[in-house]
Enzyme design. Structure first.
Site, short mmCIF file in Angstrom:
data_model
loop_
_atom_site.label_atom_id
_atom_site.label_comp_id
_atom_site.label_asym_id
_atom_site.label_seq_id
_atom_site.Cartn_x
_atom_site.Cartn_y
_atom_site.Cartn_z
N SER A 419 16.40 30.06 26.05
CA SER A 419 16.71 29.87 27.01
C SER A 419 17.74 31.23 27.97
O SER A 419 17.71 30.56 28.57
CB SER A 419 18.60 29.21 26.39
OG SER A 419 17.64 28.34 25.13
N HIS A 440 10.30 26.52 27.92
CA HIS A 440 12.02 26.22 27.88
C HIS A 440 11.99 24.09 27.41
O HIS A 440 12.09 24.10 28.30
CB HIS A 440 13.07 26.64 28.95
CG HIS A 440 14.70 26.35 28.13
ND1 HIS A 440 15.40 26.12 29.57
CD2 HIS A 440 15.01 26.41 27.04
CE1 HIS A 440 16.29 26.10 28.63
NE2 HIS A 440 16.41 26.23 27.50
N GLU A 452 10.87 23.03 31.43
CA GLU A 452 10.97 24.29 31.91
C GLU A 452 9.64 25.39 32.10
O GLU A 452 9.77 26.15 30.48
CB GLU A 452 11.79 25.27 32.01
CG GLU A 452 13.60 24.64 33.06
CD GLU A 452 14.67 25.60 33.20
OE1 GLU A 452 15.21 25.02 34.28
OE2 GLU A 452 14.97 26.42 32.14
N ASN A 490 19.93 26.36 33.13
CA ASN A 490 20.97 27.09 32.50
C ASN A 490 21.89 27.88 33.23
O ASN A 490 22.78 27.85 33.31
CB ASN A 490 20.91 27.79 31.41
CG ASN A 490 20.97 27.18 30.23
OD1 ASN A 490 21.31 25.67 30.28
ND2 ASN A 490 20.35 27.30 29.06
P1 NAD Z 1 18.72 26.91 15.18
O1 NAD Z 1 19.31 28.79 14.50
O2 NAD Z 1 18.47 26.09 15.02
O3 NAD Z 1 16.61 27.84 14.74
C1 NAD Z 1 16.26 28.87 14.23
C2 NAD Z 1 15.10 29.03 13.60
O4 NAD Z 1 14.48 29.91 13.28
C3 NAD Z 1 16.02 28.89 12.02
O5 NAD Z 1 14.71 27.57 11.03
C4 NAD Z 1 15.64 29.96 11.12
O6 NAD Z 1 15.45 30.41 9.69
C5 NAD Z 1 14.65 30.53 11.99
N1 NAD Z 1 14.03 31.50 12.04
C6 NAD Z 1 15.18 32.78 12.74
N2 NAD Z 1 14.09 34.11 12.55
C7 NAD Z 1 12.64 33.82 12.18
C8 NAD Z 1 11.79 34.49 11.72
N3 NAD Z 1 11.43 36.28 12.41
N4 NAD Z 1 10.24 34.00 12.03
C9 NAD Z 1 10.47 32.58 11.20
N5 NAD Z 1 11.71 31.53 11.90
C10 NAD Z 1 12.71 32.60 11.80
O7 NAD Z 1 18.25 27.60 16.66
P2 NAD Z 1 17.91 26.73 17.49
O8 NAD Z 1 18.60 26.06 18.28
O9 NAD Z 1 16.59 25.49 17.24
O10 NAD Z 1 17.29 28.03 18.84
C11 NAD Z 1 15.69 28.42 19.04
C12 NAD Z 1 15.42 28.75 20.11
O11 NAD Z 1 15.32 27.47 20.91
C13 NAD Z 1 16.60 29.54 20.81
O12 NAD Z 1 16.01 30.64 21.01
C14 NAD Z 1 17.59 28.93 21.52
O13 NAD Z 1 18.04 29.98 22.24
C15 NAD Z 1 16.27 28.32 22.09
N6 NAD Z 1 16.94 27.28 22.67
C16 NAD Z 1 18.22 26.39 22.00
C17 NAD Z 1 18.15 25.08 22.75
C18 NAD Z 1 19.46 23.69 21.90
O14 NAD Z 1 20.07 23.35 22.69
N7 NAD Z 1 19.91 24.58 20.39
C19 NAD Z 1 17.73 24.38 23.63
C20 NAD Z 1 17.02 25.23 23.99
C21 NAD Z 1 16.45 25.81 24.60
#
Ligand code: NAD
Length: 709
Positions: A419, A440, A452, A490
């Site tokens: 993000s 994104h 995005e 964002n």
């Molecule tokens: P989350 O914590 O729900 O999920 C992350 C997952 O990745 C976890 O299940 C974790 O076990 C796994 N993980 C961590 N390190 C790892 C690795 N080295 N190898 C394999 N798996 C691994 O987080 P999220 O909310 O899903 O966010 C993930 C990404 O998406 C981030 O970069 C975040 O900025 C982006 N994002 C989030 C949102 C949101 O609203 N949550 C929106 C857009 C983008």
């Protein structure tokens, strides 16, 4: 058979002898048979020719395209030649002295359906769809649709079709169609048999305008209840109420007076800022897929198999998009239990959809069968695209990309769902930065339409083209953006939370701020949004962005205090508001205003009454200003792209067209002057955060709009 082609309308005569010939009038204006000037002219000429030919006993209007007609030619809205107007064509059809039969070989929308409604008979196949979607462009059907459809479909059905704009299957409209055949393939034969029956039965002419509506089918309560039922989703829109009034006129007035009333209401809609905004948005969405980074000659890569790293909130939602499109996915987590948890959550989501009747149980299993899991990178050696959705930390992402670089086949696209992080830094962890791109997604990723697509410094044109095209396959609206903190969406939203907090410090309470923003048309105000997302999310972002904010000691201090006190939002039952157990309804909490008062005293900020207008301007105008900076920097290619991002990603009201269209509508000088005013009047805060973007200044001085760029 005689034939002559009149450009967009072809005319032929089916010879049957005994003055029982049938004139066949084919609309042929690809791609969607829009009712452009050439079609309207052609229809008039064809009908007149058929009427003057004594050997012709009946007239069929149909199409050789996949659609019967998609409706008005929207490109004519801005300065097109309206002559001959569609109602004139329909008058000629309806008042023809020989029966006119519409044979709907495909969908008929808007003006296309209005053509059919003005014919004396209508024939189609069961699954075919028809609708009057004008309301989505902020207008209403202006060629008799609001008067004719209630006469045929019934008032309640017509009301819903006209106000919702939703298409309906022909088989559900028995009043509209005289013959509905089961199979599309047999339509033409059966239609001709129907036509001959009409001729042999005395060529009776059934004019829709002569149908009377039984007032008992349309009591006043029908309209009252309908208004109440749509109040929430129609909030802020101009056209739905005018659509309702037009249908009321169909019930209460004779046909011709009803048409006049429809015309008046149509003109009111056309002149409304909401229609301008919705039409702007219609084109903005289409324009988003026209980018300069590639062209027709740019090759694309096949995407048959996808890998997703991280089966958390985003990874799970992203995977569902591909499974829904029939594309197999391998999800990777480091630990088996995290993987199991992620897959179980996806299954639960699908099963919930099945409970709501949106999917069959067989479909749930089909989709789950497309979703595999692994804890080994080796299982990603044959994927065509991999999307990383792990924790938002550069070192973790770089580690993941190094591993991907080692195992993925040459030509695989390596995407990150980050993000905020610098995509170029992520790409630098690989030996193939040309294959790295940002995808994104917005949360919940299986629901939100926006994607995005973030191009890095080295991302190749074919990778951009492939991902932009892939977005369509998984039912997303893609907007191409460049690399910067937060990308477009964002980055712009930063001011939204910051100013909301600052306004509170200056004396506004959360419910006041939220009400102003909700009334503006956003789905919720910034404090409700912060509580829903979790106040801790913003807190962590602020921790990692100290260099950007540390010069301002008042920056989001209230939100910081809330988080420090465990008031992280809905999930804790308290944040900027209180929440009763199991409820999502925010309850104002005096303890929060007390925090604001305390912080204001500590920072020497004087509290005062703040007007609705100031709240609105201070939250929305800096967002527009940031949009101007984004345009200047080339992070977004055009202002309409920003509008698409805001409507699809953040729920910006489509009847305002997006933030940049809203700014164009109220005038960039208004925005610029207000930015200058707040810069000068809000002391340090004004100097820090209300510096007008040079582009905003320039356009305001030139009396121009963002859309002129
Ligand atoms: P989350 O914590 O729900 O999920 C992350 C997952 O990745 C976890 O299940 C974790 O076990 C796994 N993980 C961590 N390190 C790892 C690795 N080295 N190898 C394999 N798996 C691994 O987080 P999220 O909310 O899903 O966010 C993930 C990404 O998406 C981030 O970069 C975040 O900025 C982006 N994002 C989030 C949102 C949101 O609203 N949550 C929106 C857009 C983008």
């Amino acid at each position: 058979m005689t034939q002559n082609s009149m450009q967009a309308v072809a005319y032929e005569v089916l010879e049957q002898g005994n003055n029982k010939n049938v004139a066949l009038v084919w609309m042929q204006n690809p791609p969607v048979n829009a009712l452009s000037k050439s079609v309207r002219v052609g229809l008039i000429a064809a009908i007149e020719q058929a009427l003057s030919d004594d050997s012709v006993a009946a007239i069929v209007i149909s199409s050789k395209q996949t659609l019967f007609s998609g409706g008005a030619d929207i490109s004519e809205f801005s300065g097109g030649d309206f002559e001959p107007p569609l109602p004139k064509v329909l008058d000629l059809i309806e008042n023809a002295s020989k029966p006119v039969i519409a044979v709907l070989n495909g969908p008929a929308f808007g003006g296309g359906l209005e053509v059919a409604l003005s014919c004396h008979y209508r024939v189609t196949f069961a699954a075919n769809k028809v609708g009057l979607p004008e309301v989505n462009l902020g207008i209403l059907p202006g060629a008799g649709g609001t008067q004719r459809l209630p006469r045929l479909a019934g008032v309640a059905q017509a009301l819903d079709m006209i106000v919702s704009g939703r298409p309906v299957a022909a088989k559900k409209l028995p009043g509209v169609f005289d013959l509905v055949v089961e199979q599309a393939e047999s339509l033409l034969n059966e239609a001709m048999a129907f036509c001959n029956k009409v001729i042999n039965d005395g060529a009776i002419i059934k004019r829709t305008s002569e149908v009377t509506i039984d007032p008992n089918t349309a009591p006043a309560e029908l309209f009252t209840q309908y208004r109440q039922g749509i109040a929430k989703q129609a909030r802020g829109f101009f056209a739905p109420e005018r659509c309702i009034q037009a249908v009321e006129a169909a019930v209460s007035l004779p046909f011709l007076q009803g048409l006049d009333r429809e015309g008046e209401l149509f003109m009111e809609c056309m002149a409304s800022k909401e229609a301008r905004a919705q039409q702007h948005f219609f084109f903005a969405e289409r324009a988003a897929s026209h980018v300069k980074d590639y062209d027709k000659t740019t090759p694309t890569r096949d995407i048959r198999k996808v890998g997703i790293i991280g089966a958390g909130t985003m990874g799970g939602g992203i995977a569902m998009n591909f499974a829904n499109a029939g594309i197999p996915v391998t999800m990777l987590e480091l630990k088996q239990d995290a993987l199991d948890k992620g897959l179980a959550l996806i299954r639960k989501n699908y099963e919930n959809s099945a409970k709501k009747g949106k999917l069959s149980l067989a479909q749930v299993e089909e989709r789950m069968a497309l979703l595999g899991g692994s804890t080994s990178y080796d299982d990603l050696s044959d994927v065509d695209l991999v999307i990383e959705a792990v924790f938002e930390k550069m070192s973790v992402k770089q580690e993941v990309f190094k591993s991907l670089d080692a195992v993925c086949k040459p030509g695989a696209i390596l995407a990150s769902n980050t993000s905020t992080l610098d995509l170029d830094e992520i790409a630098a962890a690989t030996t193939r930065p040309q294959d790295v791109i940002g995808l994104h997604f917005f949360s919940p990723a299986n629901v939100m339409k926006l994607l995005e697509v973030v191009k890095g410094e080295k991302t190749s044109a074919d990778v951009i083209k492939t991902t932009m095209m892939m977005a369509k396959k998984i039912n997303k609206v893609a907007v191409l953006v460049g690399v910067c903190f937060g990308f477009v969406g964002n980055r712009m939203i930063e001011s939204y939370g910051r100013e909301a907090n600052r306004l509170m410090l200056e004396g506004a309470n959360p419910e006041h701020v939220d009400k102003v923003i909700y009334d503006f048309g956003m789905p919720m105000g910034p404090f409700t949004m912060g509580d829903m997302a979790g106040q801790d999310i913003g807190y962590f972002v602020r921790q990692s962005r100290q260099e950007f904010i540390k010069h301002d000691p008042s920056y989001c201090v209230i939100a910081d205090r809330l988080v420090e006190q465990g008031r992280v939002g809905l999930k804790a039952g308290k944040g900027a508001y209180l929440y009763a157990e199991g409820s999502r309804v925010p309850i104002p909490d005096p303890a929060v205003t007390a925090i604001a008062k305390q912080e204001a005293e500590r920072l020497g900020v004087e509290q005062r009454n703040i007007s609705d207008q100031e709240i609105l301007e201070r939250i929305i105008f800096p967002l527009i200003n940031e949009g101007a900076l984004i345009l200047e920097e080339g992070i977004a290619a055009k202002s309409s792209d920003i509008d698409v991002i805001y409507v699809y990603g953040y729920g910006f009201p489509v009847y305002r067209g997006g933030p940049m269209q809203y700014a164009d509508e109220i005038g960039l000088k208004t925005v610029y002057d207000a930015m200058c005013k707040y810069r000068d009047e809000l002391g340090e805060h004004g100097k820090n955060w209300f510096k007008p973007a040079p582009l905003l200044k320039k356009l305001a001085e030139q009396g121009k709009r963002f859309s002129d760029l």
